[in-house]
Design a protein around this motif. Structure first.
Motif, PDB file in Angstrom:
ATOM      1  N   GLN A 169       6.101   8.190  -2.641  1.00 47.10           N
ATOM      2  CA  GLN A 169       5.034   7.259  -3.083  1.00 47.10           C
ATOM      3  C   GLN A 169       5.429   5.807  -2.810  1.00 47.10           C
ATOM      4  O   GLN A 169       6.706   5.723  -2.526  1.00 47.10           O
ATOM      5  N   ASP A 194       4.216   1.787  -3.244  1.00 43.14           N
ATOM      6  CA  ASP A 194       3.458   0.871  -3.363  1.00 43.14           C
ATOM      7  C   ASP A 194       3.712  -0.593  -2.533  1.00 43.14           C
ATOM      8  O   ASP A 194       4.261  -1.163  -2.863  1.00 43.14           O
ATOM      9  N   ASP A 215      -2.808  -2.002   3.059  1.00 41.32           N
ATOM     10  CA  ASP A 215      -2.535  -1.458   1.374  1.00 41.32           C
ATOM     11  C   ASP A 215      -2.463  -0.148   1.269  1.00 41.32           C
ATOM     12  O   ASP A 215      -3.496   0.602   1.531  1.00 41.32           O
ATOM     13  N   ARG A 233      -2.029   1.873  -1.322  1.00 40.08           N
ATOM     14  CA  ARG A 233      -2.847   2.368  -2.412  1.00 40.08           C
ATOM     15  C   ARG A 233      -4.125   2.685  -1.996  1.00 40.08           C
ATOM     16  O   ARG A 233      -4.804   3.641  -2.488  1.00 40.08           O
TER      17      ARG A 233
END
Length: 298
Positions: free
Chosen positions: A161, A163, A233, A235
């Motif tokens: 992950q 961000d 981005d 996400r």
């Protein structure tokens, strides 16, 4: 040849060998290779090819996950050879060269931001899709990057992950971290620069300083002073690979016919207009000078 004389040696086939299909992978296995780094520009968005290659060989297969080149780029073989020739031990250029391919391709990306998505990277969140095909060996590029950046990238892929700006993980410049510079590092850089200036062809000083200025704006020489010129981005890219898998991958499709990345880029890619114009103008001028030979003329 190597295996016949040193059976204990571990032979790993580089991504530069451009292995992108089952036939070539089997040939390397038959010659004694122990591991192959598959060509990310050919297979990272071709799940059928990945299945076929995995079924064809028993040896270890590795995927390069954070390269950031245009998928299927025709300049790739030339670019690999230029980098290898320019950075070889004992080279009179000492690794310094105006990277025409990088200038050419990053200019195209700034003109068409969708190209930031028409690339060969694999997001940390998408590793599981490749594991389902039998791939569990992933390679991170960036040996020339500061340790702080490499640790950040390893952490993102280990945790599956991230961000933030995807380019933090896949781009070789413009990192938000300001790397620590030791005295030894600066001495090494200065020595390489002086050797290059001594043995290189005659330079056009104005073109050289424009190249340095451009590198500074893009974050090649240090962390950007302002916001990054481009923000992707991460996400906003959740689920990005799903439609690509369902359409059978990208290898034999024209991007202008598909238009999928263009639609996603309108939501996920931000190019700072204050940065785009000066960087693009500088890149285009340098490309023209390299192509004409004026870059090397006094």
């Amino acid at each position: 040849f190597l295996k016949s004389r040193h059976r204990q040696a571990w032979v790993k086939i580089s991504v530069f060998a451009q292995v992108g299909d089952a036939r070539k992978a089997r040939q390397w296995e038959d010659m004694g290779a122990d591991e192959i780094v598959l060509d990310s520009l050919l297979v990272n968005r071709d799940f059928k090819a990945l299945e076929e290659i995995r079924s064809a060989v028993k040896i270890s297969l590795q995927l390069l996950v954070n390269n950031n080149c245009y998928y299927g780029c025709s300049l790739s073989p030339y670019h690999m050879n230029v980098i290898a020739a320019g950075s070889r031990l004992g080279s009179k250029t000492s690794g310094f060269l105006p990277d025409y391919c990088y200038l050419h391709c990053t200019g195209k990306k700034l003109r068409d931001p969708a190209r930031y998505l028409m690339a060969d990277w694999i997001r940390p969140e998408d590793l599981s899709l490749y594991e389902e095909l039998g791939y569990d060996n992933f390679k991170l590029a960036g040996r020339n990057m500061p340790a702080e950046v490499l640790i950040k990238r390893m952490k993102a892929y280990a945790e599956r992950q991230y961000d933030g700006n995807l380019l933090d993980l896949v781009q070789d410049f413009g990192c938000p971290e300001k790397p620590a510079q030791s005295l030894w590092t600066w001495r090494s850089k200065m020595k390489s620069l002086l050797v290059w200036l001594r043995y290189s062809a005659p330079l056009n000083p104005a073109a050289w300083f424009r190249l340095l200025s451009l590198n500074s704006k893009q974050g090649f020489l240090s962390a950007p002073r302002l916001e990054p010129p481009v923000y992707v981005d991460n996400r906003a890219l959740d689920g990005f690979l799903g439609p690509i898998i369902r359409m059978g991958g990208c290898r034999n499709k024209l991007c202008e016919d598909c238009n999928y990345c263009n639609k996603i880029a309108s939501k996920a890619v931000i190019v700072r207009e204050a940065s785009r114009t000066p960087i693009l103008n500088a890149q285009e001028a340098l490309v023209r000078e390299i192509e004409s030979g004026d870059f090397w003329r006094l």
